[in-house]
Write an enzyme that holds these catalytic residues in place. Sequence first.
Site, PDB file in Angstrom:
ATOM      1  N   HIS A 177      66.640  74.016  21.141  1.00  0.00           N
ATOM      2  CA  HIS A 177      66.571  74.220  22.589  1.00  0.00           C
ATOM      3  C   HIS A 177      67.264  75.543  22.921  1.00  0.00           C
ATOM      4  O   HIS A 177      68.356  75.820  22.419  1.00  0.00           O
ATOM      5  CB  HIS A 177      67.268  73.061  23.301  1.00  0.00           C
ATOM      6  CG  HIS A 177      67.193  73.168  24.794  1.00  0.00           C
ATOM      7  ND1 HIS A 177      66.043  72.876  25.495  1.00  0.00           N
ATOM      8  CD2 HIS A 177      68.105  73.567  25.709  1.00  0.00           C
ATOM      9  CE1 HIS A 177      66.259  73.094  26.778  1.00  0.00           C
ATOM     10  NE2 HIS A 177      67.499  73.505  26.947  1.00  0.00           N
ATOM     11  N   ARG A 236      50.675  59.064  27.108  1.00  0.00           N
ATOM     12  CA  ARG A 236      51.629  59.685  26.177  1.00  0.00           C
ATOM     13  C   ARG A 236      51.776  58.819  24.922  1.00  0.00           C
ATOM     14  O   ARG A 236      51.821  59.311  23.790  1.00  0.00           O
ATOM     15  CB  ARG A 236      52.983  59.858  26.867  1.00  0.00           C
ATOM     16  CG  ARG A 236      54.010  60.596  26.034  1.00  0.00           C
ATOM     17  CD  ARG A 236      55.320  60.791  26.801  1.00  0.00           C
ATOM     18  NE  ARG A 236      55.138  61.511  28.041  1.00  0.00           N
ATOM     19  CZ  ARG A 236      55.008  62.833  28.145  1.00  0.00           C
ATOM     20  NH1 ARG A 236      55.055  63.584  27.071  1.00  0.00           N
ATOM     21  NH2 ARG A 236      54.827  63.397  29.304  1.00  0.00           N
ATOM     22  N   ARG A 255      56.488  69.270  24.469  1.00  0.00           N
ATOM     23  CA  ARG A 255      56.126  67.957  25.019  1.00  0.00           C
ATOM     24  C   ARG A 255      57.310  67.022  24.917  1.00  0.00           C
ATOM     25  O   ARG A 255      58.070  67.072  23.950  1.00  0.00           O
ATOM     26  CB  ARG A 255      54.965  67.342  24.221  1.00  0.00           C
ATOM     27  CG  ARG A 255      53.638  67.914  24.628  1.00  0.00           C
ATOM     28  CD  ARG A 255      52.497  67.099  24.080  1.00  0.00           C
ATOM     29  NE  ARG A 255      52.496  65.698  24.455  1.00  0.00           N
ATOM     30  CZ  ARG A 255      52.007  65.207  25.587  1.00  0.00           C
ATOM     31  NH1 ARG A 255      51.514  65.985  26.499  1.00  0.00           N
ATOM     32  NH2 ARG A 255      52.009  63.897  25.800  1.00  0.00           N
TER      33      ARG A 255
HETATM   34  C1  GAR Z   1      61.995  78.707  21.499  1.00  0.00           C
HETATM   35  O1  GAR Z   1      62.807  79.540  22.274  1.00  0.00           O
HETATM   36  C2  GAR Z   1      62.494  77.276  21.578  1.00  0.00           C
HETATM   37  O2  GAR Z   1      63.884  77.171  21.645  1.00  0.00           O
HETATM   38  C3  GAR Z   1      61.853  76.840  22.859  1.00  0.00           C
HETATM   39  O3  GAR Z   1      60.558  77.381  22.831  1.00  0.00           O
HETATM   40  C4  GAR Z   1      60.593  78.603  22.094  1.00  0.00           C
HETATM   41  C5  GAR Z   1      59.510  78.546  21.031  1.00  0.00           C
HETATM   42  O4  GAR Z   1      59.370  79.781  20.400  1.00  0.00           O
HETATM   43  N1  GAR Z   1      61.825  75.411  22.958  1.00  0.00           N
HETATM   44  C6  GAR Z   1      61.955  74.755  24.100  1.00  0.00           C
HETATM   45  O5  GAR Z   1      62.083  75.311  25.179  1.00  0.00           O
HETATM   46  C7  GAR Z   1      61.939  73.248  23.977  1.00  0.00           C
HETATM   47  N2  GAR Z   1      62.232  72.638  25.225  1.00  0.00           N
HETATM   48  P1  GAR Z   1      58.464  79.925  19.092  1.00  0.00           P
HETATM   49  O6  GAR Z   1      57.134  79.212  19.356  1.00  0.00           O
HETATM   50  O7  GAR Z   1      58.251  81.392  18.962  1.00  0.00           O
HETATM   51  O8  GAR Z   1      59.213  79.317  17.933  1.00  0.00           O
END
Ligand code: GAR
Length: 193
Positions: free
Chosen positions: A109, A65, A91
Amino acid sequence: MRVVCLLSGSGTNLGALIEAQAHGQLGQATLVGVFSNVPDAFGLERARRANLPTKSLSHREFPTREAFDQAMIDALEDWHPDLVVMAGFMRIVSPAFVAHYAGRLVNIHPSLLPKYKGLDTHRRALEAGDQEAGATVHWVSDALDEGEIIDQIRVPILPNDTVELLQARVLAAEHILYPRVIRSLSQARGQAL
Ligand code: GAR
């Protein structure tokens, strides 16, 4: 305020930031580059269509990482970011990465933190019988999804909701929240200068 976006997937949040910038709604913020750890992420295609510079490095090609994160720092530094925006960047970043971008690294989030850190947030909210859900933008710290909260947006959980319905409702709300936060961070930075 030079903004670099990190993503791993579809990039609809990046799309919302691109739209906001096109409509003059990002304040003093300017998108200057998009990076992905997934070389075929559709978010990179969105960036290219908006004429934004892109870079990608697959984390699979690095032994640790820390090695990947250092390569990512090297890649991002060309863009001289004032703010690094994680938008569906799936990640965990290393303490060294967090320290390098201290005060310049934000994440979105899909829950009302501190509820439901980690994955599978919508299913967990439904199973708990919650009446509302939402999304949070926070500063990134060493502990997963625990950095200081900057702003949140709430949506109702409706009778007969499914994970898919709730996810779509939260995602639409994220597209309001993230541009709003970036605009306000750029304004706060402007006042501090
Ligand atoms: C979003 O819902 C974001 O909040 C989540 O992934 C999705 C990405 O959507 N993020 C996480 O879960 C981070 N832990 P997108 O690629 O369409 O913007």
